[in-house]
Scaffold this motif. Structure first.
Motif, PDB file in Angstrom:
ATOM      1  N   VAL A   1       0.837  -1.204   0.000  1.00 60.85           N
ATOM      2  CA  VAL A   1       0.000   0.000   0.000  1.00 60.85           C
ATOM      3  C   VAL A   1       0.868   1.249   0.000  1.00 60.85           C
ATOM      4  CG1 VAL A   1      -1.761   1.228   1.308  1.00 60.85           C
ATOM      5  CG2 VAL A   1      -1.765  -1.243   1.259  1.00 60.85           C
ATOM      6  N   THR A   2       2.058   1.137   0.573  1.00 59.10           N
ATOM      7  CA  THR A   2       2.882   2.325   0.720  1.00 59.10           C
ATOM      8  C   THR A   2       3.663   2.647  -0.549  1.00 59.10           C
ATOM      9  OG1 THR A   2       4.737   1.020   1.535  1.00 59.10           O
ATOM     10  CG2 THR A   2       3.179   1.820   3.149  1.00 59.10           C
ATOM     11  N   PHE A   3       3.643   1.771  -1.534  1.00 61.05           N
ATOM     12  CA  PHE A   3       4.430   2.015  -2.740  1.00 61.05           C
ATOM     13  C   PHE A   3       3.641   2.848  -3.725  1.00 61.05           C
ATOM     14  CE2 PHE A   3       6.506  -2.344  -1.977  1.00 61.05           C
ATOM     15  CZ  PHE A   3       7.257  -1.798  -0.961  1.00 61.05           C
ATOM     16  N   SER A   4       4.373   3.590  -4.551  1.00 63.71           N
ATOM     17  CA  SER A   4       3.667   4.408  -5.533  1.00 63.71           C
ATOM     18  C   SER A   4       3.172   3.524  -6.670  1.00 63.71           C
ATOM     19  CB  SER A   4       4.586   5.495  -6.074  1.00 63.71           C
ATOM     20  OG  SER A   4       5.436   4.979  -7.051  1.00 63.71           O
ATOM     21  N   LEU A   5       2.080   3.961  -7.253  1.00 64.94           N
ATOM     22  CA  LEU A   5       1.472   3.178  -8.328  1.00 64.94           C
ATOM     23  C   LEU A   5       2.428   3.010  -9.494  1.00 64.94           C
ATOM     24  CD1 LEU A   5      -2.007   4.834  -8.144  1.00 64.94           C
ATOM     25  CD2 LEU A   5      -1.400   2.540  -7.418  1.00 64.94           C
ATOM     26  N   VAL A   6       3.249   4.034  -9.721  1.00 61.86           N
ATOM     27  CA  VAL A   6       4.184   3.946 -10.831  1.00 61.86           C
ATOM     28  C   VAL A   6       5.205   2.841 -10.578  1.00 61.86           C
ATOM     29  CG1 VAL A   6       5.996   5.170 -12.047  1.00 61.86           C
ATOM     30  CG2 VAL A   6       3.884   6.333 -11.496  1.00 61.86           C
ATOM     31  N   SER A   7       5.752   2.801  -9.360  1.00 62.76           N
ATOM     32  CA  SER A   7       6.718   1.735  -9.061  1.00 62.76           C
ATOM     33  C   SER A   7       6.078   0.376  -9.267  1.00 62.76           C
ATOM     34  CB  SER A   7       7.197   1.802  -7.616  1.00 62.76           C
ATOM     35  OG  SER A   7       7.222   3.086  -7.128  1.00 62.76           O
ATOM     36  N   ILE A   8       4.827   0.263  -8.813  1.00 60.32           N
ATOM     37  CA  ILE A   8       4.164  -1.032  -8.926  1.00 60.32           C
ATOM     38  C   ILE A   8       3.962  -1.394 -10.385  1.00 60.32           C
ATOM     39  CG2 ILE A   8       1.991  -2.210  -8.478  1.00 60.32           C
ATOM     40  CD1 ILE A   8       1.938  -0.640  -5.832  1.00 60.32           C
TER      41      ILE A   8
END
Lengths: 278, 209
Positions: free
Chosen positions: B31-38
């Motif tokens: 949840v803490t990761f940015s959508l772009v990284s994901i």
């Protein structure tokens, strides 16, 4: 009983492995030469670990600049956000004025509207202000975030009004009451708000994408997304593993922060919602 | 997604499960990761030839799946990604709801002879439903926000299979500079979201009572 708890442990562990696998793949991938990723074997650990991806990222792309932009924007956003949101939370919870509750309701209702709905009018407004392509555009309009104000209000309502009354009787001005009495009491929630705001700004994508047009003004997510789709921007081409290195750099601070301040983190990202509706 | 989260929350709140807080944090971490990284991470996982999922499928003799190239599948790939990221979030919220249920009620049910399944069905769920409602509404609103993952990975393609309203609005406004069309689309979308949310709350509220 013992048997049952072991089964549950195994189930939880399997789910945990599935959930953390993508993160693991990213971090390992960032130390792997590109040739090993594009090979028909599953790599669990790089055979020849390398720092080349990081070196490429730092010297062949504008990543360092994006990182500085992101850090600067996120820090300003967080500091200003804490100031505004805690003051607004105080006003909404402990001061009486006309239209307070309806204003609060409108603010909460605005949270239900996704950000892309308002992206066009916001862009036009910021463009008229001449703020497009400046740090202002990313910091000022959004740092008084309704969710953070909501968190602050929720927590400040637990402060007994008697304490405030007695400080007023002792001759504190309203601001002194807020600054010297309320803020120290609500310190735990300030941590949660800070984390919420920081993560929000660090991970933001849509607004920076719209508002930042020069490559020097990009934030980390913008820059990485650009590197990830190099066919559209051929100026800065690096291996995909270097992009993974960038992803690693962008998620590691958040992971460390999460590990050290887990409670505030979870409260910041969920707490308000939990209390608010339930 | 919510049903997975419900199961996970029950699992993590079950008294016999060990290392609860550890697993809770592991589940919450994405949840803490940015959508772009994901999105970037998954672009390698979903890779047609060298992605880990296809390699595992291949080694068991299944054919490769075109996660990101097949228009019929791309949308499901995006959904899977979203489930991966958000389930932990709803799990945490649902656990908070579970912990709000007073222990005495379970004790009473036990004395009355209810087994653990009955206790879950007749004590947990009725008291838990407001929280489930919250998560359902939240995930509805957020699903409409789907932008970064399909945009970064696929630009809404292949052949518009993952074109979301958010991407449409973005393309209209900032791709072809048609701010009017974009605003109209945004307005209609906002009405739909509000209508859906209100209906959802009303419908679920009736069930809750």
């Amino acid at each position: 009983m013992k048997h049952e708890s072991n089964i549950l442990l195994v189930i939880s562990a399997i789910i945990a492995i599935i959930i953390s696998a993508p993160t693991y793949i990213t971090i390992v991938g960032s130390f792997t030469p590109i040739g090993e990723i594009y090979s028909p074997h599953i790599t669990f650990l790089p055979k020849t670990p390398t720092l080349k991806n990081y070196i490429d990222l730092l010297f062949l792309t504008s990543f360092p600049m994006w990182l500085l932009n992101s850090i600067f924007v996120a820090l300003c956003f967080t500091v200003l956000g804490i100031i505004f949101c805690s003051m607004a939370g105080y006003a909404f919870s402990r001061l009486r004025f006309r239209g307070r509750d309806s204003m609060f309701f409108i603010m909460i209702a605005s949270m239900a509207i996704p950000e892309f709905i308002t992206v066009v009018p916001n862009f036009i407004l910021l463009n008229k202000l001449g703020w497009v392509n400046t740090y202002f555009a990313l910091i000022i309009p959004f740092c008084a975030h309704p969710f953070a104000i909501f968190l602050a209000k929720q927590y400040m309502e637990t402060v007994p009004p008697d304490i405030l009354d007695s400080s007023r009787i002792d001759g504190c001005t309203e601001f002194q009451t807020f600054y010297k009495i309320v803020l120290p009491i609500v310190r735990p929630v300030i941590g949660a708000i800070a984390i919420f705001l920081f993560v929000h700004s660090w991970n933001a994508y849509l607004y920076p994408l719209v508002l930042m047009q020069d490559m020097e003004m990009f934030t980390v997510p913008l820059g990485l997304a650009m590197l990830g789709s190099t066919m559209e921007y051929p100026q800065q081409t690096v291996d995909f593993t270097a992009v993974l290195a960038g992803v690693t750099i962008s998620i590691v601070p958040i992971m460390l922060l999460f590990a050290s301040m887990q409670k505030e983190f979870i409260a910041g990202l969920t707490g308000g919602a939990v209390k608010g509706y339930g | 997604m919510i049903s997975i989260a419900i199961l996970l929350a029950l699992l993590l709140n079950y008294p016999l499960t060990k290392l609860k807080s550890f697993f809770r944090s592991v589940y919450f971490l994405p949840v803490t990761f940015s959508l772009v990284s994901i999105a970037l991470t998954f672009s390698i996982i979903y890779h047609l030839d060298y992605g880990i999922i296809n390699m595992i499928l291949n080694s068991f003799g299944f054919t490769k799946i075109g996660w990101l190239v097949d228009p019929d599948i791309a949308l499901y790939s995006i959904i899977l990604m979203r489930i991966w990221r958000a389930t932990g979030y709803y799990t945490i919220i649902l656990i908070a709801g579970l912990q709000g249920i007073p222990q005495e009620l379970y004790d009473v049910a036990k004395v009355d002879g209810a087994n653990s399944l009955q206790r879950t069905l007749h004590v947990t769920f009725p008291l838990w439903s407001p929280m489930i409602l919250v998560t359902v509404v939240m995930s509805t609103i957020w699903s409409f926000q789907l932008f970064a993952e399909p945009w970064v990975l696929l630009r809404g393609g292949p052949s518009d299979a993952t074109l979301t309203t958010a991407i449409y609005i973005y393309q209209q406004a900032f791709g072809s500079m048609r701010f009017g069309d974009a605003s109209a689309a945004a307005f209609i979308n906002a009405i739909i979201i509000i209508a859906l949310t209100v209906t959802q709350i009303k419908y679920m509220a009736r069930k809750v009572r």
